[in-house]
Design a protein around this motif. Structure first.
Motif, PDB file in Angstrom:
ATOM      1  N   GLY A 112       0.867  -1.168   0.000  1.00  0.00           N
ATOM      2  CA  GLY A 112       0.000   0.000   0.000  1.00  0.00           C
ATOM      3  C   GLY A 112       0.904   1.217   0.000  1.00  0.00           C
ATOM      4  O   GLY A 112       1.468   1.573   1.005  1.00  0.00           O
ATOM      5  N   LEU A 113       1.052   1.811  -1.167  1.00  0.00           N
ATOM      6  CA  LEU A 113       2.116   2.788  -1.376  1.00  0.00           C
ATOM      7  C   LEU A 113       1.569   4.204  -1.432  1.00  0.00           C
ATOM      8  O   LEU A 113       1.952   5.014  -2.271  1.00  0.00           O
ATOM      9  CB  LEU A 113       2.867   2.454  -2.665  1.00  0.00           C
ATOM     10  N   SER A 114       0.657   4.509  -0.518  1.00  0.00           N
ATOM     11  CA  SER A 114       0.128   5.856  -0.495  1.00  0.00           C
ATOM     12  C   SER A 114       1.239   6.834  -0.136  1.00  0.00           C
ATOM     13  O   SER A 114       1.965   6.639   0.831  1.00  0.00           O
ATOM     14  CB  SER A 114      -0.995   5.953   0.545  1.00  0.00           C
ATOM     15  N   ALA A 115       1.362   7.882  -0.941  1.00  0.00           N
ATOM     16  CA  ALA A 115       2.474   8.811  -0.770  1.00  0.00           C
ATOM     17  C   ALA A 115       2.381   9.552   0.558  1.00  0.00           C
ATOM     18  O   ALA A 115       3.386   9.970   1.123  1.00  0.00           O
ATOM     19  CB  ALA A 115       2.498   9.805  -1.935  1.00  0.00           C
ATOM     20  N   GLU A 116       1.141   9.696   1.074  1.00  0.00           N
ATOM     21  CA  GLU A 116       0.990  10.443   2.327  1.00  0.00           C
ATOM     22  C   GLU A 116       1.661   9.718   3.485  1.00  0.00           C
ATOM     23  O   GLU A 116       2.166  10.333   4.415  1.00  0.00           O
ATOM     24  CB  GLU A 116      -0.487  10.647   2.667  1.00  0.00           C
ATOM     25  N   GLU A 117       1.634   8.373   3.429  1.00  0.00           N
ATOM     26  CA  GLU A 117       2.182   7.614   4.535  1.00  0.00           C
ATOM     27  C   GLU A 117       3.678   7.404   4.413  1.00  0.00           C
ATOM     28  O   GLU A 117       4.280   6.739   5.255  1.00  0.00           O
ATOM     29  CB  GLU A 117       1.477   6.265   4.636  1.00  0.00           C
ATOM     30  N   ALA A 118       4.260   7.963   3.376  1.00  0.00           N
ATOM     31  CA  ALA A 118       5.685   7.725   3.110  1.00  0.00           C
ATOM     32  C   ALA A 118       6.538   8.049   4.334  1.00  0.00           C
ATOM     33  O   ALA A 118       7.413   7.272   4.725  1.00  0.00           O
ATOM     34  CB  ALA A 118       6.142   8.546   1.910  1.00  0.00           C
ATOM     35  N   GLU A 119       6.246   9.188   4.960  1.00  0.00           N
ATOM     36  CA  GLU A 119       7.059   9.600   6.108  1.00  0.00           C
ATOM     37  C   GLU A 119       7.007   8.559   7.217  1.00  0.00           C
ATOM     38  O   GLU A 119       8.023   8.183   7.789  1.00  0.00           O
ATOM     39  CB  GLU A 119       6.540  10.959   6.622  1.00  0.00           C
ATOM     40  N   LYS A 120       5.787   8.045   7.444  1.00  0.00           N
ATOM     41  CA  LYS A 120       5.615   7.029   8.480  1.00  0.00           C
ATOM     42  C   LYS A 120       6.389   5.760   8.124  1.00  0.00           C
ATOM     43  O   LYS A 120       7.021   5.140   8.978  1.00  0.00           O
ATOM     44  CB  LYS A 120       4.120   6.717   8.624  1.00  0.00           C
ATOM     45  N   HIS A 121       6.340   5.402   6.845  1.00  0.00           N
ATOM     46  CA  HIS A 121       7.040   4.203   6.403  1.00  0.00           C
ATOM     47  C   HIS A 121       8.549   4.353   6.564  1.00  0.00           C
ATOM     48  O   HIS A 121       9.237   3.436   7.024  1.00  0.00           O
ATOM     49  CB  HIS A 121       6.699   3.911   4.945  1.00  0.00           C
ATOM     50  N   LEU A 122       9.055   5.507   6.167  1.00  0.00           N
ATOM     51  CA  LEU A 122      10.498   5.723   6.277  1.00  0.00           C
ATOM     52  C   LEU A 122      10.944   5.678   7.739  1.00  0.00           C
ATOM     53  O   LEU A 122      12.019   5.180   8.066  1.00  0.00           O
ATOM     54  CB  LEU A 122      10.867   7.072   5.644  1.00  0.00           C
ATOM     55  N   GLU A 123      10.076   6.196   8.601  1.00  0.00           N
ATOM     56  CA  GLU A 123      10.395   6.149  10.029  1.00  0.00           C
ATOM     57  C   GLU A 123      10.405   4.702  10.523  1.00  0.00           C
ATOM     58  O   GLU A 123      11.278   4.315  11.312  1.00  0.00           O
ATOM     59  CB  GLU A 123       9.361   6.968  10.804  1.00  0.00           C
ATOM     60  N   PHE A 124       9.460   3.936  10.040  1.00  0.00           N
ATOM     61  CA  PHE A 124       9.407   2.527  10.435  1.00  0.00           C
ATOM     62  C   PHE A 124      10.683   1.802  10.008  1.00  0.00           C
ATOM     63  O   PHE A 124      11.255   1.021  10.767  1.00  0.00           O
ATOM     64  CB  PHE A 124       8.181   1.856   9.811  1.00  0.00           C
ATOM     65  N   ILE A 125      11.115   2.073   8.796  1.00  0.00           N
ATOM     66  CA  ILE A 125      12.362   1.473   8.318  1.00  0.00           C
ATOM     67  C   ILE A 125      13.507   1.830   9.255  1.00  0.00           C
ATOM     68  O   ILE A 125      14.330   0.986   9.606  1.00  0.00           O
ATOM     69  CB  ILE A 125      12.662   1.955   6.881  1.00  0.00           C
ATOM     70  N   ARG A 126      13.534   3.079   9.674  1.00  0.00           N
ATOM     71  CA  ARG A 126      14.595   3.503  10.584  1.00  0.00           C
ATOM     72  C   ARG A 126      14.505   2.753  11.912  1.00  0.00           C
ATOM     73  O   ARG A 126      15.513   2.282  12.439  1.00  0.00           O
ATOM     74  CB  ARG A 126      14.500   5.019  10.801  1.00  0.00           C
ATOM     75  N   ASP A 127      13.294   2.614  12.438  1.00  0.00           N
ATOM     76  CA  ASP A 127      13.111   1.866  13.688  1.00  0.00           C
ATOM     77  C   ASP A 127      13.649   0.446  13.564  1.00  0.00           C
ATOM     78  O   ASP A 127      14.358  -0.053  14.439  1.00  0.00           O
ATOM     79  CB  ASP A 127      11.622   1.805  14.057  1.00  0.00           C
TER      80      ASP A 127
END
Lengths: 210, 210
Positions: free
Chosen positions: A175-190
């Motif tokens: 689910g590649l909604s651009a709005e959630e990108a920031e959240k996803h990138l943060e998750f990757i960092r976690d």
DNA sequence: TACAAATATGACCAACCAGTCACATTTATT
DNA sequence: AATAAATGTGACTGGTTGGTCATATTTGTA
């Protein structure tokens, strides 16, 4: 390799063929993907496809090559920017995520590909994995010498951990909604932080007394 | 659910049907598995199969249920033996590995299943994953309260890491030679150690000052 | 033995597949 | 304009698939 006829095609038509193939191989893995569907969506006759490609596999391998060339190009400047092992890994996975968001079709095709069970294709996957393993190991050894990573760890196990998590990480964001990108990138960092604290704690290096 | 007729079958015959289905679904994922092949190897007529099962999916779900019941049973005493979070995880994955060695067909079927893209099946996979996620999270929270695990970590990220690595660990051991079992079990320990040192260092608890 | 219920059968069906080929059409060359 | 080369076409082939069904056989019952 496509036949010459394919490259002689007018751009608009060639793109239509490629686009239809991309969509089909993104939707279904190789064996279940249908040539009939592709030619229908491309608006050409079945026979025409066989003027362009030797057979289904020829078309598929051409598409796969496009996908991986594109991805390699997208990720090329991730390495060797600096020498920080953990920062490089984070750049790599975050950029791989952005690739998936930007080229969802390519992304899905890549996923379908490396899950393929076909013998000939499977060999390529294994080769590719070994290639990445040696790249990673080189980086890892460097980081061990630099003191960024605990030098007592099993290199195979370390690669395995990063390979597993990286694979699932990339696969996970469908689910590649651009709005959630920031959240996803943060998750990757976690997630990568968890791995990093295991591979060695910067500044503290908790393994030295072990 | 199989029809009554199936359960009325003589054991020898019913086992032949099950065995043929197991072999086929271990070899191929659901969509590519062939009913014709199954009935041929089972030595029954095509029509007979439809006396036992409503359709292909009915047969498949029955087989899947057998596999997971068996696996659940095999793993049941792994939890709640003691309260050591890391030891429990190691028991879990090592035992899952032993299951794969002992029941290679079941193991392969499980792998094929959770890679399935079929909509209806995929939902079950997601449900199953969420179930395991909540089990894991419960254990994790307990371990955080006990002081075994760094309480500042993202629970979602922690689960993700274990899920990814665990999945790949289990999937990875396809060559299941019993002689190499010791080496494999050691590898699992190495991998889990890497994760453990990231989740918190026993005795040292390197996160407290963070 | 006679009947009924349960079970077994495999030819058959429609839908799909990858791939072929004789022929039609378009484009390039003379 | 005439010829040749390149390209486009879709009906067709032989194969596979999951599923059906009229009929034959076996089993249980009285």
């Amino acid at each position: 390799m496509p036949k010459e006829t394919f490259f002689n095609l007018r751009d608009i038509k060639r793109d239509r063929v490629v686009q239809a193939a991309l969509e089909e191989f993104a939707k279904y893995p190789y064996e279940r993907a249908s040539l009939s569907t592709i030619v229908q969506n491309a608006g050409i006759a079945k026979g025409s496809m066989y003027q362009y490609f030797a057979d289904k596999q020829d078309l598929y391998l051409y598409i796969i090559k496009r996908v991986y060339d594109s991805k390699r190009n997208y990720l090329q400047d991730v390495f060797a920017k600096d020498q920080d092992f953990f920062a490089t890994l984070q750049r790599y996975y975050q950029r791989a995520y952005m690739f998936a968001v930007e080229y969802p079709l390519y992304h899905q095709i890549a996923i379908n590909f490396w899950e393929s069970k076909d013998d000939k294709l499977h060999q390529e996957i294994i080769d590719n994995k070994e290639l990445r393993a040696s790249d990673f190991t080189r980086m890892l050894i460097q980081a061990m010498e630099d003191g960024q990573v605990n030098p007592n760890l099993s290199k195979e196990a370390a690669f395995f951990v990063y390979h597993s998590v990286g694979k699932e990480l990339i696969e996970n964001f469908q689910g590649l909604s651009a709005e959630e990108a920031e959240k996803h990138l943060e998750f990757i960092r976690d997630v990568l932080d968890i791995l990093a604290y295991g591979l060695g704690r910067k500044g503290e290096q908790s393994w030295v007394k072990n």
